[in-house]
Write a protein that holds these residues in place. Structure first.
Motif, short mmCIF file in Angstrom:
data_model
loop_
_atom_site.label_atom_id
_atom_site.label_comp_id
_atom_site.label_asym_id
_atom_site.label_seq_id
_atom_site.Cartn_x
_atom_site.Cartn_y
_atom_site.Cartn_z
N GLY A 1 0.82 -1.20 0.00
CA GLY A 1 0.00 0.00 0.00
C GLY A 1 0.85 1.26 0.00
N TRP A 2 0.22 2.36 0.39
CA TRP A 2 0.87 3.66 0.39
C TRP A 2 1.15 4.11 1.82
CZ3 TRP A 2 -2.86 2.11 -2.94
CH2 TRP A 2 -2.62 2.29 -4.31
N VAL A 3 2.22 4.85 2.01
CA VAL A 3 2.56 5.36 3.33
C VAL A 3 1.64 6.53 3.67
CG1 VAL A 3 4.32 6.50 4.73
CG2 VAL A 3 4.97 4.66 3.15
N GLN A 4 0.82 6.33 4.68
CA GLN A 4 -0.07 7.40 5.14
C GLN A 4 0.68 8.35 6.08
OE1 GLN A 4 -3.45 7.76 4.48
NE2 GLN A 4 -3.65 9.56 5.76
N ALA B 1 13.05 1.98 6.91
CA ALA B 1 11.75 2.54 7.31
C ALA B 1 11.83 4.05 7.45
CB ALA B 1 11.28 1.89 8.61
N ARG B 2 12.94 4.52 8.06
CA ARG B 2 13.09 5.97 8.26
C ARG B 2 13.20 6.72 6.93
NH1 ARG B 2 16.97 4.38 12.63
NH2 ARG B 2 15.84 4.67 14.59
N ASN B 3 13.73 6.06 5.92
CA ASN B 3 13.94 6.72 4.63
C ASN B 3 12.69 6.72 3.74
OD1 ASN B 3 16.60 7.38 5.14
ND2 ASN B 3 17.38 5.44 4.33
N ALA B 4 11.66 6.00 4.16
CA ALA B 4 10.41 6.04 3.40
C ALA B 4 9.74 7.40 3.59
CB ALA B 4 9.48 4.92 3.86
N GLY B 5 8.95 7.79 2.63
CA GLY B 5 8.25 9.09 2.72
C GLY B 5 6.77 8.92 2.49
N ARG B 6 6.04 10.00 2.72
CA ARG B 6 4.59 9.97 2.50
C ARG B 6 4.28 9.57 1.06
NH1 ARG B 6 2.93 15.77 3.73
NH2 ARG B 6 1.14 15.17 2.47
N GLU B 7 3.33 8.65 0.91
CA GLU B 7 2.82 8.15 -0.37
C GLU B 7 3.81 7.25 -1.10
OE1 GLU B 7 -0.44 8.44 -0.94
OE2 GLU B 7 -0.43 9.54 0.97
N PHE B 8 4.93 6.85 -0.44
CA PHE B 8 5.76 5.78 -1.01
C PHE B 8 4.88 4.52 -1.12
CE2 PHE B 8 10.58 6.52 -0.58
CZ PHE B 8 10.46 7.89 -0.80
N SER C 1 7.82 8.21 -3.89
CA SER C 1 6.87 9.27 -4.26
C SER C 1 7.45 10.62 -3.92
CB SER C 1 5.54 9.06 -3.53
OG SER C 1 4.69 10.17 -3.73
N GLN C 2 7.16 11.60 -4.78
CA GLN C 2 7.42 12.98 -4.39
C GLN C 2 6.44 13.36 -3.29
OE1 GLN C 2 7.59 15.85 -7.57
NE2 GLN C 2 8.32 14.33 -9.05
N TYR D 1 -6.03 12.02 -9.30
CA TYR D 1 -5.61 10.66 -8.96
C TYR D 1 -5.12 10.57 -7.52
CZ TYR D 1 -1.45 13.05 -10.75
OH TYR D 1 -0.47 13.98 -11.01
N LEU D 2 -4.60 11.68 -6.98
CA LEU D 2 -4.22 11.70 -5.57
C LEU D 2 -5.44 11.93 -4.69
CD1 LEU D 2 -0.93 13.84 -5.67
CD2 LEU D 2 -1.16 11.35 -5.65
N ASP D 3 -6.34 12.79 -5.15
CA ASP D 3 -7.56 13.08 -4.39
C ASP D 3 -8.39 11.82 -4.18
OD1 ASP D 3 -9.04 15.02 -3.03
OD2 ASP D 3 -10.35 15.41 -4.75
#
Length: 585
Positions: A23-26, A63-70, A106-107, A129-131
């Motif tokens: 999934g995506w990082v919330q 884990a620390r290097n992951a970002g929102r919506e990765f 993800s940016q 698509y993000l909304d």
């Protein structure tokens, strides 16, 4: 496989189970010795945990290097959560991750992917698509799918056949503007995108498919509103060997089914009201009957005194607003300003406070006696504590303005409850309406609508008096469906075309195929079309249709996400035999 479970299904019964999620990082929370990641997919959110005691340092760093919506894939063991979250279905557990893979970075998104976002409407439409990842939008699209599936199941169960009709058709002069499509192979000729499948569904009745439906895209090149898009979806239906009552019974059944299955609401028989009655009682052919405030006509009790505003008016009419006698002078002045707005267009408003002690206080006390005001209260059904609001002027515009005021007061008083549903059939519409600009009559519904039985001859002597064998289904003040019994013989259709200003040659050029078909045993038939977008929005407790459409246009009819409409290159223009006019610059 990318996942063994979704992010919304794990609970305490899965503790000790090894799972794989994607999934995506919330959200990421880093406490140094422990990192939590909320992983989101369409189904929900599951908390992932990484800690110094049980996770390798490389995994913690990952884990620390992951970002929102990765986009991540995580594998690990379901464990009991120390600090449970009762608001989440998965709030009693978390996944102790042993393997983490970044499927796609993800940016940073241009707005937060949360139920309450910081993104404005235009920005969210650009990144639609993000909304869609946000719960409020996602849930509306899932809701729309549920409604469409219920429609298909119900109509199929009633013996209706789903048939697809063409999108590239012939342009016709009636109705709204067509979207036109130039033909490359036929120089100077154009297709049109259908405003509805009207003639095709009538031809299907000639073809013997006596119960047809289609959930179909339609197109109208007209001005935009909150409940209107240039492309929209209809539940389009037609039946053969039917009269008006058969149609109303069939689609009242569909509407009852949807209210019960989607909203859990049981309804009895839908009331019916003629067009003339709706205009007289509510000033609208789509009245919201969840609340009162019916019109009271006051000519007989208001035009006998020396008040020229009323005496010179074609119509004096009022409504009793429940409990609004408590409004302050400032609040009433604001109401007067509201009716004077250009969007409403009234010259002013007379009011009467019906006090709890039985006395009356009005803005025209110097012209009228208390007995006059009491008569106005009787005519409008006002009770002690109510406020009577009165408008006057030409009958048609005055009724329209008072209808707008009625809806505004209902909104302010909280009478338009989204979880209450009041369906209504409006019947016996005028067949024709006169257009001052063109100086001729136009079909109020469309040219294929049959007049009420026995009224065809009136077309020659009093066209405005002819009533159509047409009907609208209204729900909570919104027209959600409309249809009619159709003309099914060539002679009557020819008479109708003549009264709409078509020459025989024009009628033949535009609709010859239909009139030819009528010569081969066309059965009596009729139908209805529901606006799916609007119906879904109302069932979902909303007025605007936009969030129930996956990729809507904005108020200017543009798709700001893909930047359409847009220019095409010279080579395409040449292939289509088109030339652009030079710009004014």
């Amino acid at each position: 496989m990318y996942r063994s479970h979704t992010c919304g299904e794990l609970n305490e019964s899965h503790i000790g189970t090894r799972v794989r999620l994607a999934g995506w990082v919330q959200k990421i929370r880093d406490k140094g010795f422990v990192v939590w990641i909320d992983l989101r997919d369409r189904y929900g959110v599951t908390q992932l945990v990484f800690d110094q005691e049980r996770s390798p340092e490389a995994l913690l760093e990952q884990a620390r290097n992951a970002g929102r919506e990765f986009v991540l894939m995580a594998e690990g063991e379901v464990i009991e959560r120390a600090s449970k979250n009762p608001k989440l279905p998965t709030g009693a557990i978390e996944v102790l991750v042993s393997e983490l893979k970044v499927l796609n970075p993800s940016q940073t998104p241009p707005f937060t992917i949360e139920d309450q976002t910081d993104g404005g409407e235009e920005l969210r439409m650009k990144y639609r698509y993000l909304d869609i990842r946000r719960n409020p939008v996602k849930e509306k699209l899932i809701f729309r799918s549920r409604v469409a599936m219920q429609v298909r199941n119900y109509l199929s169960g009633q013996g209706f056949i789903e048939v697809e009709t063409p999108y590239l058709i012939k342009s016709t002069p009636e109705g709204a503007r067509d979207f036109v499509v130039p033909s490359r192979l036929h120089d100077g000729q154009f297709y049109a995108l259908p405003q509805s499948p009207q003639t095709f569904k009538q031809l299907l009745m000639v073809g013997g498919l006596d119960k047809y439906f289609q959930i179909v895209k339609c197109f109208r090149d007209e001005d935009l509103r909150a409940d209107r898009q240039p492309e929209f979806t209809q539940i389009d239906c037609e039946m053969a060997f039917v009269e008006q009552d058969d149609i109303l019974e069939a689609f009242e059944g569909l509407t009852r089914h949807l209210l019960k299955e989607i909203n859990g609401v049981e309804t009895g028989a839908f009331p019916r009201m003629t067009y003339d009655e709706a205009i007289s009682r509510y000033g609208s052919d789509k009245p919201d009957i969840r609340f009162g405030m019916e019109f009271g006509e006051l000519n007989a009790v208001a035009q006998h005194r020396d008040f020229s505003v009323f005496n010179q008016a074609e119509l004096v009419v009022g409504i009793a607003v429940p409990g609004a006698a408590s409004f302050t002078r400032k609040e009433i002045d604001a109401l007067v300003d509201w009716v004077k707005r250009p969007q409403v267009g009234a010259g002013g408003m007379v009011y009467v406070k019906c006090n709890e002690d039985g006395s009356y206080k009005s803005s025209v006390d110097k012209f009228y006696e208390p007995s006059d005001l009491e008569a106005w209260a009787r005519a409008t059904g006002a009770a002690p504590g109510d406020l009577i609001c009165i408008l006057s002027g030409d009958a048609g515009p005055t009724r329209t303005r008072l209808s707008m005021l009625r809806m505004e007061m209902a909104e302010r008083l909280g009478l338009r409850k989204a979880d209450e549903f009041a369906p209504l059939w409006v019947v016996d519409f005028p067949l024709l309406e006169f257009d001052e600009e063109s100086g001729r009559y136009h079909a109020m519904h469309h040219p294929f609508t049959a007049p009420k039985p026995g009224q065809l001859e009136l077309l020659e002597t009093d066209p405005a008096a002819v009533r159509a064998n047409a009907y609208d289904l209204v729900l909570n003040g919104n027209e959600i469906g409309g249809g009619s019994i159709r003309i099914h013989d060539k002679q009557t259709q020819a008479v109708m075309f003549r009264h709409l200003g078509f020459t025989e040659e024009q009628a033949r050029a535009q609709f010859g195929f239909l009139m030819d078909a009528f010569q081969y045993g066309a059965p009596p038939h009729g139908g209805i079309a529901f606006g799916l977008d609007r119906l879904v929005a109302i069932l979902g407790g909303q007025e605007s249709i936009r969030d129930f459409i996956a990729f809507p246009k904005n108020n200017s009819g543009r798709d700001v996400m893909i930047d359409a409409p847009s220019p095409i290159d010279e080579e395409q223009l040449e292939e289509l035999h088109l030339q652009l006019r030079p710009s004014a610059d």
